[in-house]
Design an enzyme around this catalytic site. Structure first.
Site, PDB file in Angstrom:
ATOM      1  N   ASP A  70     -34.528  36.471   6.133  1.00 19.99           N
ATOM      2  CA  ASP A  70     -35.530  37.373   6.729  1.00 19.99           C
ATOM      3  C   ASP A  70     -36.004  36.861   8.095  1.00 19.99           C
ATOM      4  O   ASP A  70     -35.800  35.680   8.451  1.00 19.99           O
ATOM      5  CB  ASP A  70     -36.711  37.477   5.756  1.00 19.99           C
ATOM      6  CG  ASP A  70     -37.480  38.774   5.870  1.00 19.99           C
ATOM      7  OD1 ASP A  70     -37.288  39.507   6.860  1.00 19.99           O
ATOM      8  OD2 ASP A  70     -38.298  39.052   4.967  1.00 19.99           O
ATOM      9  N   ASP A 109     -38.023  48.389   5.394  1.00 22.94           N
ATOM     10  CA  ASP A 109     -39.094  48.100   4.438  1.00 22.94           C
ATOM     11  C   ASP A 109     -39.653  49.376   3.828  1.00 22.94           C
ATOM     12  O   ASP A 109     -40.476  49.315   2.922  1.00 22.94           O
ATOM     13  CB  ASP A 109     -40.222  47.327   5.129  1.00 22.94           C
ATOM     14  CG  ASP A 109     -40.007  45.831   5.017  1.00 22.94           C
ATOM     15  OD1 ASP A 109     -39.086  45.414   4.293  1.00 22.94           O
ATOM     16  OD2 ASP A 109     -40.764  45.071   5.665  1.00 22.94           O
TER      17      ASP A 109
HETATM   18  C1  DGJ Z   1     -39.967  41.622   4.852  1.00 25.20           C
HETATM   19  C2  DGJ Z   1     -38.823  42.145   4.039  1.00 25.20           C
HETATM   20  O1  DGJ Z   1     -38.257  43.254   4.630  1.00 25.20           O
HETATM   21  C3  DGJ Z   1     -39.318  42.426   2.630  1.00 25.20           C
HETATM   22  O2  DGJ Z   1     -38.304  43.006   1.868  1.00 25.20           O
HETATM   23  C4  DGJ Z   1     -39.807  41.148   2.011  1.00 25.20           C
HETATM   24  O3  DGJ Z   1     -38.733  40.263   1.888  1.00 25.20           O
HETATM   25  C5  DGJ Z   1     -40.901  40.546   2.876  1.00 25.20           C
HETATM   26  N1  DGJ Z   1     -40.498  40.418   4.242  1.00 25.20           N
HETATM   27  C6  DGJ Z   1     -41.304  39.206   2.355  1.00 25.20           C
HETATM   28  O4  DGJ Z   1     -42.176  38.568   3.166  1.00 25.20           O
END
Ligand code: DGJ
Length: 740
Positions: free
Chosen positions: A474, A544
């Site tokens: 991430d 997201d």
């Molecule tokens: C952003 C990601 O897109 C989410 O799926 C998740 O992993 C969060 N970060 C966790 O902090």
């Protein structure tokens, strides 16, 4: 595929031709790009194209019919007689930024040389043209690279600068490619967005002036995708010509299009000059990232299908690229930071019962991280949450016959961490100015070898601490104050690009050292969904936003350039956490099946009825997964329609799957007939499964058609089409599975 005759390079295969001319022994002019030509005999000569006039600066004294301000070029210089957007700008020690590049020589290379330190396409079935351009004052040389493959309508381009003089030069701008068109009747298609709203398809007419999609964020970004298409105004999903570009880079970029006075159009793609500069010492070289140019004579579907095939065959690497991906459960929207070993094992038990295949432990397993305020950088397990460590949890998950995956965010640090306390200067920052925060975190300076070593070492320890099967990588903020404590003043503007190069170096090592780990990239959702990342990691978390309706638009935009198998897509809870919408279970499942199907909710809370339904979907998906993930993808309805209806077709050698989604129900619903595409007219397609939406309204429509077990010839499905029966209710999702 590459011929040189009469001072012209003709690059061609069965899909396209691209012609470059050496004019007057020195200028590299662009002469043609489009449908394949058997021969280029110059039916539209330069004399007819040039519009030089009294007010126009001419290249040669007293010759008014040869102006670089009009003529189409391959790598235009700035500061002379061409006032359009330049391909590059080099600053000399004396402060001037004038240079002049003349053609010097060429080489035709079998295959494709790698781009040092950068992600790039590869293949054996290709030829590369290297053209050497030399500055007339011998200060530097530029090499232009063009690679043509025998199996696709793709041309890749990049440029390399070499300092051949005895003095330092500063590259202020270095495009990977410039393309001039002798016309301007185009529509621009670009993909704009924001966090949780990535890659919305936008189509608009090219107007006079300069249009730009770009990022200065140090990431390819949620806001603009490093993609552009110039489509003929009459081009549709299935017909017409489209010229497109996808930049193989994950940091700041700029794609500029200039439509100017004489009706020409210039496209320039490369690193963003606003956040870039590069000092080149004598004998040093600088390689630009690659741009993938795509010509489609078969509309937007043709463009997308070529990108998908090319990225899967010539860019993505590793053993997973051609494998179907596991159905996963990710605990993020199920628990956020509030989990422990017991809860994850409960998810695993339920996952096993439902037939899922991979359990992913998301953010919060390390340091003392119980919210997003702390611990990034401290990559050691939190024993309060996981008393048996990662190893204990992996074993428990493996014992249940499931795979195990873990989340990391290696490029970041929180102030509240051991790492930051030990190395406060490891972040991107400017002395005396306070660093800007986003999600309480700061960006590590990966331009530094010591920081890269730490990150590599930390990740090696995590990935080898237990038999981990999958990693979600991430990146949750953008770069600000992109300056490095280690670089001298004259190199500070190199920082952003050096950080990306540092990241590529780390990823190259890790994906090679851990070939059995399936990596998925992520950046606050789909903030780095780009071809650069796909070279290292064969899938990306698309957004997201897990709402099925929003995903219809996001996955449509993402699919313009990127393969289905690369798009992470999960079923989430209702009301949805991002937009509060309540959609049908069937729609949530079918939309997620149009990516790499997974779940992101507390599956232990499913009712018995929901569990039965999930089992049915999971069983169905396992059967059709090769077609959905690895088959050919076609948009049956246009990508920029009313936003209410979407229809997609997936095809492989065994079957065809068609899905249709209608967001809101309407009175006087228009008749909808889906004309399937690309089938064999003489072949019979047997409708093995049909899933209409469940009846939603009290007196609305109901299923009336008994399609079950019927067969149709391909000609009928393509020409008469497949009728969508009228079943009222919002968030309707239909699926047809035809066996060949
Ligand atoms: C952003 C990601 O897109 C989410 O799926 C998740 O992993 C969060 N970060 C966790 O902090």
């Amino acid at each position: 595929m590459i011929k040189f005759e009469n001072q012209k390079f003709h690059l061609s295969n069965e899909y396209f031709s691209y012609v470059i001319e050496i004019s007057r022994g020195k200028h590299l002019l662009h002469r043609y790009w489009g449908r394949p030509l058997r021969e280029f005999r110059d039916s539209a000569p330069l004399q007819a194209i040039d519009r030089a006039n009294a007010g126009q600066l001419a290249e040669f004294e007293n010759e008014r019919t040869y102006s670089l301000d009009v003529l189409p070029q391959e790598y235009p210089v700035q500061g002379h007689t061409d006032f359009r957007i330049p391909a590059y700008r080099v600053e000399h020690e004396n402060g001037t930024n004038i240079s002049e590049l003349n053609y010097s020589s060429y080489k035709i290379i079998d295959g494709k040389p790698a781009l040092k330190g950068l992600p790039a396409s590869f293949g054996d079935n290709c030829q590369t043209l290297e053209i050497e351009l030399v500055d007339i004052c011998k200060n530097f040389t530029v090499y232009l690279y063009y690679t043509i493959f025998d199996d696709s309508p793709i041309l890749t381009r990049s440029a390399k600068f070499v300092n051949t003089g005895g003095k330092k030069i500063k590259i202020r701008h270095a495009a990977s490619a410039a393309v001039d068109f002798n016309e301007n009747d185009f529509d621009i298609i670009d993909l704009y967005g924001g966090h949780a709203a990535e890659r919305t398809v936008q189509r608009h007419k090219l107007q006079r002036g300069i249009f730009e999609v770009s990022s200065t964020r140090g990431a390819s970004s949620h806001q603009h995708s490093p993609f552009i298409a110039l489509a003929r105004p009459d081009a549709t999903e299935f017909f017409g010509e489209v010229y497109a570009a996808s930049f193989v880079y994950s940091g700041s970029f700029a794609i500029k299009i200039e439509a100017e006075q004489f009706g020409t159009t210039r496209l320039v793609v490369g690193l963003n000059p606003d956040t870039f500069s590069w000092l080149l010492e004598p004998n040093e070289e600088f390689q630009t990232p690659e741009v993938v140019l795509n010509f489609s004579a078969n509309g937007l579907n043709g463009m997308s299908q070529s990108f998908h095939k090319f990225f899967r065959e010539h860019l993505m690497r590793g053993k997973f690229k051609d494998q179907v991906r596991p159905i996963l459960i990710n605990n993020w929207e199920a628990t956020y930071f509030d989990f422990n070993e017991e809860k994850i094992i409960a998810l695993a038990d339920c996952a096993k019962e439902l037939g899922l295949e991979l359990v992913v432990l998301d953010d919060g397993w390390f340091g003392k991280r119980n919210d997003d305020n702390s611990s990034l950088g401290d990559w050691f397990v939190n024993r309060e949450k996981l008393p048996n460590g990662i190893e204990g949890l992996v074993n428990a998950v493996h014992e249940r016959g499931l795979k195990f995956g873990i989340w990391v965010e290696p490029e970041m640090v929180n102030v509240d961490s051991d790492l930051y306390h030990a190395h406060p200067d490891w972040i991107l920052h400017v002395p005396d100015y306070k660093p800007s925060f986003s999600r309480h975190q700061l960006v590590l300076d990966l331009s530094r070898a010591d920081v890269r070593e730490y990150v590599l070492d930390a990740m090696r320890k995590v990935f080898s601490s237990a038999p981990i099967d999958y990693v979600k990588w991430d990146y949750n903020r953008h770069m600000t104050e992109a300056f490095s404590a280690k670089l001298p003043p004259e190199r500070q503007l190199e920082t952003q690009h050096r950080v990306i190069l540092g990241l590529y170096e780390i990823m190259e090592k890790l994906v090679n050292e851990f070939p059995d780990i399936l990596f998925e990239s992520c950046s606050g959702g789909g903030g780095r969904f780009d071809a650069g990342f796909l070279y290292y990691m064969p899938q990306t978390w698309t957004s997201d936003d897990s709402d099925a309706v929003c995903r219809l638009s996001i996955q449509t935009g993402t699919g313009m350039a990127f393969p289905i198998v690369a798009q992470g897509a999960h079923v989430s809870v209702v009301p949805n956490h991002q937009v509060g919408r309540v959609t049908t279970f069937q729609m949530r499942n079918f939309v997620a099946m149009c990516g790499t199907y997974g779940f992101e909710l507390d599956i232990t809370r499913f009712t018995a009825e929901e569990k039965d339904e999930v089992k049915k979907y999971v069983e169905l998906y396992k059967e059709i997964r090769p077609t959905m993930q690895l088959g050919k993808f076609t948009r049956l309805l246009t990508a920029y329609n009313n936003g209410n209806e979407y229809a997609w077709q997936f095809e492989d050698e065994n079957r065809i799957v068609v899905v249709y989604f209608r967001v809101l129900s309407q009175p006087a619903t228009p008749i909808r007939i889906l004309k399937l595409a690309g089938l064999n007219p003489d072949r019979e397609y047997h409708l093995k499964k049909y899933f209409p939406p469940k009846k939603m309204s009290v007196d609305g429509g109901k299923q009336v058609i008994n399609f079950q077990e019927k067969s149709f010839y391909g000609d009928e499905l393509m020409n008469n089409g497949l009728a969508v029966e009228k079943i009222d209710g919002d968030f309707a999702a239909y699926m047809w599975v035809f066996e060949k």
